[in-house]
Write a protein that holds these residues in place. Structure first.
Motif, PDB file in Angstrom:
ATOM      1  N   PHE A  74     -49.386  58.232 -96.319  1.00 15.09           N
ATOM      2  CA  PHE A  74     -47.974  57.870 -96.479  1.00 15.09           C
ATOM      3  C   PHE A  74     -47.580  56.824 -95.438  1.00 15.09           C
ATOM      4  CE2 PHE A  74     -43.440  58.090 -95.968  1.00 15.09           C
ATOM      5  CZ  PHE A  74     -42.975  58.260 -97.268  1.00 15.09           C
ATOM      6  N   TYR A  75     -48.040  57.011 -94.207  1.00 15.53           N
ATOM      7  CA  TYR A  75     -47.753  56.026 -93.165  1.00 15.53           C
ATOM      8  C   TYR A  75     -48.311  54.655 -93.566  1.00 15.53           C
ATOM      9  CZ  TYR A  75     -48.115  53.465 -88.785  1.00 15.53           C
ATOM     10  OH  TYR A  75     -48.037  52.485 -87.820  1.00 15.53           O
ATOM     11  N   LEU A  76     -49.543  54.621 -94.054  1.00 20.22           N
ATOM     12  CA  LEU A  76     -50.150  53.350 -94.464  1.00 20.22           C
ATOM     13  C   LEU A  76     -49.375  52.740 -95.630  1.00 20.22           C
ATOM     14  CD1 LEU A  76     -53.948  54.246 -94.274  1.00 20.22           C
ATOM     15  CD2 LEU A  76     -52.633  52.836 -92.675  1.00 20.22           C
ATOM     16  N   SER A  77     -48.931  53.575 -96.562  1.00 16.69           N
ATOM     17  CA  SER A  77     -48.155  53.089 -97.693  1.00 16.69           C
ATOM     18  C   SER A  77     -46.864  52.433 -97.215  1.00 16.69           C
ATOM     19  CB  SER A  77     -47.839  54.254 -98.642  1.00 16.69           C
ATOM     20  OG  SER A  77     -46.977  53.840 -99.674  1.00 16.69           O
ATOM     21  N   PHE A  78     -46.168  53.074 -96.277  1.00 19.60           N
ATOM     22  CA  PHE A  78     -44.922  52.504 -95.772  1.00 19.60           C
ATOM     23  C   PHE A  78     -45.188  51.221 -94.987  1.00 19.60           C
ATOM     24  CE2 PHE A  78     -41.652  52.109 -92.463  1.00 19.60           C
ATOM     25  CZ  PHE A  78     -40.531  51.990 -93.282  1.00 19.60           C
ATOM     26  N   MET A  79     -46.268  51.196 -94.235  1.00 17.42           N
ATOM     27  CA  MET A  79     -46.588  50.001 -93.459  1.00 17.42           C
ATOM     28  C   MET A  79     -46.852  48.809 -94.386  1.00 17.42           C
ATOM     29  SD  MET A  79     -49.592  49.410 -90.656  1.00 17.42           S
ATOM     30  CE  MET A  79     -50.856  49.659 -91.914  1.00 17.42           C
ATOM     31  N   VAL A  80     -47.613  49.026 -95.454  1.00 20.47           N
ATOM     32  CA  VAL A  80     -47.860  47.952 -96.418  1.00 20.47           C
ATOM     33  C   VAL A  80     -46.563  47.536 -97.096  1.00 20.47           C
ATOM     34  CG1 VAL A  80     -49.064  47.370 -98.569  1.00 20.47           C
ATOM     35  CG2 VAL A  80     -50.253  48.641 -96.779  1.00 20.47           C
ATOM     36  N   ASP A  81     -45.683  48.514 -97.340  1.00 18.62           N
ATOM     37  CA  ASP A  81     -44.386  48.215 -97.931  1.00 18.62           C
ATOM     38  C   ASP A  81     -43.566  47.308 -97.013  1.00 18.62           C
ATOM     39  OD1 ASP A  81     -42.326  48.496 -99.896  1.00 18.62           O
ATOM     40  OD2 ASP A  81     -41.330  49.917 -98.577  1.00 18.62           O
ATOM     41  N   CYS A  82     -43.704  47.485 -95.708  1.00 16.91           N
ATOM     42  CA  CYS A  82     -43.032  46.592 -94.761  1.00 16.91           C
ATOM     43  C   CYS A  82     -43.642  45.194 -94.770  1.00 16.91           C
ATOM     44  CB  CYS A  82     -43.100  47.170 -93.342  1.00 16.91           C
ATOM     45  SG  CYS A  82     -42.141  48.680 -93.099  1.00 16.91           S
ATOM     46  N   MET A  83     -44.932  45.118 -95.049  1.00 16.13           N
ATOM     47  CA  MET A  83     -45.613  43.826 -95.045  1.00 16.13           C
ATOM     48  C   MET A  83     -45.187  42.935 -96.202  1.00 16.13           C
ATOM     49  SD  MET A  83     -49.477  45.031 -94.021  1.00 16.13           S
ATOM     50  CE  MET A  83     -50.166  43.418 -94.469  1.00 16.13           C
ATOM     51  N   ASN A  86     -45.820  41.014-104.406  1.00 12.50           N
ATOM     52  CA  ASN A  86     -45.943  42.014-105.476  1.00 12.50           C
ATOM     53  C   ASN A  86     -47.286  42.731-105.404  1.00 12.50           C
ATOM     54  OD1 ASN A  86     -43.426  41.412-106.429  1.00 12.50           O
ATOM     55  ND2 ASN A  86     -44.122  40.198-108.169  1.00 12.50           N
ATOM     56  N   GLY A  87     -48.337  42.013-104.985  1.00 12.12           N
ATOM     57  CA  GLY A  87     -49.633  42.657-104.811  1.00 12.12           C
ATOM     58  C   GLY A  87     -49.585  43.709-103.727  1.00 12.12           C
ATOM     59  N   LEU A  88     -48.879  43.413-102.629  1.00 15.24           N
ATOM     60  CA  LEU A  88     -48.715  44.396-101.557  1.00 15.24           C
ATOM     61  C   LEU A  88     -47.872  45.578-102.024  1.00 15.24           C
ATOM     62  CD1 LEU A  88     -48.163  41.997 -98.529  1.00 15.24           C
ATOM     63  CD2 LEU A  88     -50.093  43.539 -98.867  1.00 15.24           C
ATOM     64  N   SER A  89     -46.863  45.321-102.846  1.00 15.98           N
ATOM     65  CA  SER A  89     -46.043  46.413-103.376  1.00 15.98           C
ATOM     66  C   SER A  89     -46.887  47.349-104.231  1.00 15.98           C
ATOM     67  CB  SER A  89     -44.879  45.858-104.198  1.00 15.98           C
ATOM     68  OG  SER A  89     -43.991  45.120-103.384  1.00 15.98           O
ATOM     69  N   LEU A 102     -52.770  38.406 -90.330  1.00 16.58           N
ATOM     70  CA  LEU A 102     -54.112  38.283 -90.925  1.00 16.58           C
ATOM     71  C   LEU A 102     -54.043  38.007 -92.417  1.00 16.58           C
ATOM     72  CD1 LEU A 102     -55.955  41.214 -89.090  1.00 16.58           C
ATOM     73  CD2 LEU A 102     -56.271  38.759 -88.705  1.00 16.58           C
ATOM     74  N   ALA A 103     -53.172  38.740 -93.115  1.00 17.34           N
ATOM     75  CA  ALA A 103     -53.064  38.561 -94.561  1.00 17.34           C
ATOM     76  C   ALA A 103     -52.540  37.180 -94.916  1.00 17.34           C
ATOM     77  CB  ALA A 103     -52.149  39.640 -95.146  1.00 17.34           C
ATOM     78  N   ALA A 104     -51.578  36.676 -94.135  1.00 21.50           N
ATOM     79  CA  ALA A 104     -50.995  35.370 -94.431  1.00 21.50           C
ATOM     80  C   ALA A 104     -51.977  34.240 -94.201  1.00 21.50           C
ATOM     81  CB  ALA A 104     -49.745  35.159 -93.581  1.00 21.50           C
ATOM     82  N   ASN A 105     -52.797  34.363 -93.170  1.00 21.42           N
ATOM     83  CA  ASN A 105     -53.715  33.272 -92.809  1.00 21.42           C
ATOM     84  C   ASN A 105     -55.059  33.336 -93.521  1.00 21.42           C
ATOM     85  OD1 ASN A 105     -52.020  31.876 -91.031  1.00 21.42           O
ATOM     86  ND2 ASN A 105     -52.572  33.201 -89.307  1.00 21.42           N
ATOM     87  N   HIS A 106     -55.444  34.503 -94.014  1.00 24.98           N
ATOM     88  CA  HIS A 106     -56.809  34.643 -94.538  1.00 24.98           C
ATOM     89  C   HIS A 106     -56.885  35.171 -95.961  1.00 24.98           C
ATOM     90  CE1 HIS A 106     -58.363  33.782 -90.533  1.00 24.98           C
ATOM     91  NE2 HIS A 106     -57.535  34.696 -90.049  1.00 24.98           N
ATOM     92  N   THR A 107     -55.762  35.438 -96.598  1.00 26.17           N
ATOM     93  CA  THR A 107     -55.788  35.910 -97.984  1.00 26.17           C
ATOM     94  C   THR A 107     -54.699  35.193 -98.775  1.00 26.17           C
ATOM     95  OG1 THR A 107     -54.164  37.720 -97.811  1.00 26.17           O
ATOM     96  CG2 THR A 107     -56.426  38.198 -97.118  1.00 26.17           C
ATOM     97  N   ALA A 108     -54.790  35.338-100.087  1.00 22.23           N
ATOM     98  CA  ALA A 108     -53.764  34.779-100.978  1.00 22.23           C
ATOM     99  C   ALA A 108     -52.933  35.890-101.604  1.00 22.23           C
ATOM    100  CB  ALA A 108     -54.431  33.937-102.064  1.00 22.23           C
ATOM    101  N   ILE A 109     -52.898  37.046-100.971  1.00 20.40           N
ATOM    102  CA  ILE A 109     -52.190  38.185-101.530  1.00 20.40           C
ATOM    103  C   ILE A 109     -50.693  37.892-101.616  1.00 20.40           C
ATOM    104  CG2 ILE A 109     -51.753  39.370 -99.334  1.00 20.40           C
ATOM    105  CD1 ILE A 109     -52.482  41.993-100.881  1.00 20.40           C
ATOM    106  N   THR A 110     -50.071  38.367-102.670  1.00 17.95           N
ATOM    107  CA  THR A 110     -48.654  38.120-102.920  1.00 17.95           C
ATOM    108  C   THR A 110     -47.829  39.349-102.517  1.00 17.95           C
ATOM    109  OG1 THR A 110     -48.731  39.006-105.168  1.00 17.95           O
ATOM    110  CG2 THR A 110     -49.261  36.658-104.872  1.00 17.95           C
TER     111      THR A 110
END
Length: 297
Positions: free
Chosen positions: A74-83, A45-48, A35-43
């Motif tokens: 914490f779970y959400l933080s780690f999941m975003v870190d994986c993204m 570093n932004g996810l970090s 979803l993030a790749a197809n619908h946002t321009a988030i980088t």
């Protein structure tokens, strides 16, 4: 902008990863990455930065004594870190500085959450054991991340020394090659054939257990790209900051202590393997090539 598919996202997953990530994080992280790749321009570093913000929020909830909320964050933080890594590999937008941001962000998250967990439980109970728990978690995590690059430096230094020795002695071996005799090869093959052909009851107990365990879990681990060392830093964090808080305050000390002990055993094993690696006698190489019966493998 190119439209990515789920296959594209799955191709960015690590070849081998922790069982926690494979089974409990990636199924969600991959879909959110798509979803993030197809619908946002988030980088990346932004996810970090988002991951770090969620980690700090988790620490604050831990400090307030809200274990369940802290665990979810914490779970959400780690999941975003994986993204962030998936986005970087998918779009080719990763940078060297981004690696540093990701690394430092992980350390800040763990230290903040360890401090928040210790503070919150100490304020509620007055038990110094929680302060020691927070300090122990932080020290173990820092040791693991300091130890890993140092071990790599030692391995690289040993390889360089062996490579420098080879030209001076005329050693024909390539880096990583081992010289053995044909008799040694035949002996090993004969022993392996004997173990395979022997009835299960006649095999040594240790061999039976190792072969049996590998036959049961080896194909499973390979199929799902799970690393063979089942307790790493990721599982340690998951036990301390997700599983134990969700179980309740009673589980914090025993679960964290058990996970820490398993992580420490894993680190000791890795150090032992490093020691064995440094003990391989490279200086014996000149005598090896004089034996016409020896081969390089």
């Amino acid at each position: 902008m190119r439209a990515y598919s789920m296959d594209d996202v799955r191709a960015t997953c690590k070849l081998k990863d922790s069982w926690w990530t494979v089974f409990l994080v990636d199924p969600v992280a991959c879909r959110l990455t798509l979803l993030a790749a197809n619908h946002t321009a988030i980088t990346p570093n932004g996810l970090s930065r988002l991951s770090l913000a969620l980690g700090v929020a988790s620490a604050l909830w831990f400090a307030a004594g809200q274990l369940a909320a802290g665990a979810v964050l914490f779970y959400l933080s780690f999941m975003v870190d994986c993204m962030d890594g998936k986005i970087a590999r998918l779009k080719g937008t990763g940078t060297v500085f981004g690696l540093w941001v990701d690394y430092v962000g992980d350390r800040i998250r763990v230290i903040c959450c360890a401090a928040g967990l210790a503070f919150g439980q100490y304020m509620m109970t007055g038990d110094v054991a929680y302060v020691l728990l927070g300090a122990g978690v932080a020290v173990l995590d820092l040791f693991r991340y300091v130890n890993a690059p140092q071990m790599k430096r030692v391995r690289d230094a040993v390889r360089e020394d062996r490579e420098a020795l080879s030209p001076a002695t005329g050693d024909p071996r390539e880096p990583g090659e081992v010289s053995v005799t044909r008799e040694e090869i035949d002996a090993v093959l004969d022993e392996a054939v004997a173990l395979i052909d022997a009835p299960a009851a006649s095999r040594p107990g240790g061999v039976r257990r190792v072969l049996g365990t590998y036959r049961l879990i080896g194909p499973f681990l390979a199929r799902y790209r799970i690393r063979t060392h089942l307790v790493s830093g990721i599982e340690f964090h998951a036990a301390v900051f997700v599983a134990a808080p969700l179980l309740g305050s009673w589980a914090l000390l025993p679960v964290s202590t058990g996970a820490g002990a398993l992580l420490l055993l894993n680190e000791v094993y890795l150090v032992y393997r490093l020691w064995r690696f440094t003990r391989v006698p490279a200086a014996a190489a000149p005598a090896v090539r004089k034996d016409p019966q020896r081969v390089l493998v």
